[in-house]
Design an enzyme around this catalytic site. Sequence first.
Site, PDB file in Angstrom:
ATOM      1  N   SER A 288       0.984  -3.587  -5.136  1.00 58.81           N
ATOM      2  CA  SER A 288       0.383  -2.454  -4.499  1.00 58.81           C
ATOM      3  C   SER A 288      -0.448  -2.490  -3.143  1.00 58.81           C
ATOM      4  O   SER A 288      -0.398  -1.847  -3.528  1.00 58.81           O
ATOM      5  CB  SER A 288      -1.226  -3.226  -4.948  1.00 58.81           C
ATOM      6  OG  SER A 288      -0.760  -4.848  -3.591  1.00 58.81           O
TER       7      SER A 288
ATOM      8  N   THR B 297      -4.465  -3.855  -1.136  1.00 58.91           N
ATOM      9  CA  THR B 297      -4.373  -3.384   0.133  1.00 58.91           C
ATOM     10  C   THR B 297      -3.778  -4.225   0.899  1.00 58.91           C
ATOM     11  O   THR B 297      -4.370  -5.029   1.363  1.00 58.91           O
ATOM     12  CB  THR B 297      -5.885  -2.309   0.357  1.00 58.91           C
ATOM     13  OG1 THR B 297      -6.117  -1.739  -0.697  1.00 58.91           O
ATOM     14  CG2 THR B 297      -5.467  -2.093   1.667  1.00 58.91           C
TER      15      THR B 297
ATOM     16  N   THR C 270      -1.904   1.502   0.798  1.00 60.66           N
ATOM     17  CA  THR C 270      -2.072   1.054  -0.477  1.00 60.66           C
ATOM     18  C   THR C 270      -1.378   1.954  -0.842  1.00 60.66           C
ATOM     19  O   THR C 270      -1.084   3.012  -0.709  1.00 60.66           O
ATOM     20  CB  THR C 270      -3.186   0.459  -0.809  1.00 60.66           C
ATOM     21  OG1 THR C 270      -3.375   0.160  -2.390  1.00 60.66           O
ATOM     22  CG2 THR C 270      -3.456   2.155  -0.357  1.00 60.66           C
TER      23      THR C 270
ATOM     24  N   ARG D  49      -5.619   9.680  -8.876  1.00 65.21           N
ATOM     25  CA  ARG D  49      -7.291   9.052  -8.073  1.00 65.21           C
ATOM     26  C   ARG D  49      -6.754   8.593  -6.060  1.00 65.21           C
ATOM     27  O   ARG D  49      -5.868   8.225  -6.507  1.00 65.21           O
ATOM     28  CB  ARG D  49      -7.217   7.989  -8.998  1.00 65.21           C
ATOM     29  CG  ARG D  49      -8.144   6.757  -8.600  1.00 65.21           C
ATOM     30  CD  ARG D  49      -7.845   5.435  -7.766  1.00 65.21           C
ATOM     31  NE  ARG D  49      -8.541   4.322  -7.232  1.00 65.21           N
ATOM     32  CZ  ARG D  49      -8.356   3.658  -6.280  1.00 65.21           C
ATOM     33  NH1 ARG D  49      -7.613   3.153  -5.954  1.00 65.21           N
ATOM     34  NH2 ARG D  49      -9.132   2.383  -6.309  1.00 65.21           N
TER      35      ARG D  49
ATOM     36  N   THR E 226     -11.121  -4.482   1.286  1.00 63.89           N
ATOM     37  CA  THR E 226      -9.111  -4.907   0.286  1.00 63.89           C
ATOM     38  C   THR E 226     -10.072  -5.010  -1.164  1.00 63.89           C
ATOM     39  O   THR E 226     -11.540  -5.799  -1.152  1.00 63.89           O
ATOM     40  CB  THR E 226      -9.041  -5.505   0.294  1.00 63.89           C
ATOM     41  OG1 THR E 226      -7.872  -6.153  -0.894  1.00 63.89           O
ATOM     42  CG2 THR E 226      -9.089  -7.221   0.679  1.00 63.89           C
ATOM     43  N   GLY E 227      -9.266  -4.857  -1.854  1.00 66.34           N
ATOM     44  CA  GLY E 227     -10.484  -5.112  -3.361  1.00 66.34           C
ATOM     45  C   GLY E 227     -10.523  -3.635  -4.189  1.00 66.34           C
ATOM     46  O   GLY E 227      -9.589  -2.787  -3.818  1.00 66.34           O
TER      47      GLY E 227
END
Length: 324
Positions: free
Chosen positions: A85, A187, A205, A215, A238-239
């Site tokens: 990622s 990330t 990321t 995106r 993050t997430g």
Amino acid sequence: MDRRRFFTSASLGGGLLFHPQLFSNFSMTSTKIQSIENKFPLAISTWNNIKASRVAGESLEQNADALTSAINGVAVEEANQTNRSVGYGGAPDRSGKVTLDACIMDSTGNCGSVMAVENVVHVAALARDVMEKTPHVILTGNGARKFAIQQGYQTVDLLTSESHQLWLEWLQNEQFKPVINAGNHDTIGMLCIDKSNHVAGACTTSGLAYKMEGRVGDSPIIGSGLYIDNEIGGAVATGLGEEVIKTVGSFLIVELIRQGLSPQEACEKAIERIVKGRKNLDFQVAYLAVNKKGDIGAYSIHKGFTYAQYKNGQTKEIRSDSVY
């Protein structure tokens, strides 16, 4: 007015804080509020990026400034092809292309960002070049790639054979559903405080695996994925980026710290803004923050989020509290 400086304001409402559940069946350190008692330098990063935090910390020990050290640290994961990622070897979008996002912010309020960049590994460093060598804050896509080439960055195919094979397997079903704590990564956001007590950060990321082409998540958006105020502290996210963007999470946390909350309380409050009134919470968001004193806060929606900390020559992984 320096157009590269980021100015914004927000109206901050009230609300009840969530009370974190404590988890005792893990071996890593668990902490609610951690103070380093004004002992600097300090480097913290999202997830179990021990090597990245150690590299940043060692850079700080050698008298590098906070921003340089943060960029040095995240570069470790940008070059790590096993991290699906971030950077080289990151998961591609639905068309099979790997595109990278990053932003940086220094202790003076200057910032830089790149979005949807192909063929460049070290996009956090590139974001710094945007800040320092252009009149802009953000460069995107092919424009960012061309700028990188002009600055001497080498171009590479970011899609490794392993990531390509996983993409081929995904094509058989084409199901798009972000996985909570996938690979315990996502990330990498890093916050550093140098020996001069200056705060800076970086966030980088490859974004959601198998995202729609074009995106962009929260990571390269100043105020969402990262925010620094050298008088107050800093925060990273993050997430699932879409949820962070909706509440401008990192900026919110720094402003809450400005109002007197601890970094831990501010992270909890920011998570509350996301989960309050929501029926579907089948996603993860986590925040990591620090104030000028060195107090650290970390909080997530679901358990499993950890961060790596460098302090006093030692690096360790620490587990965050969470709503659930």
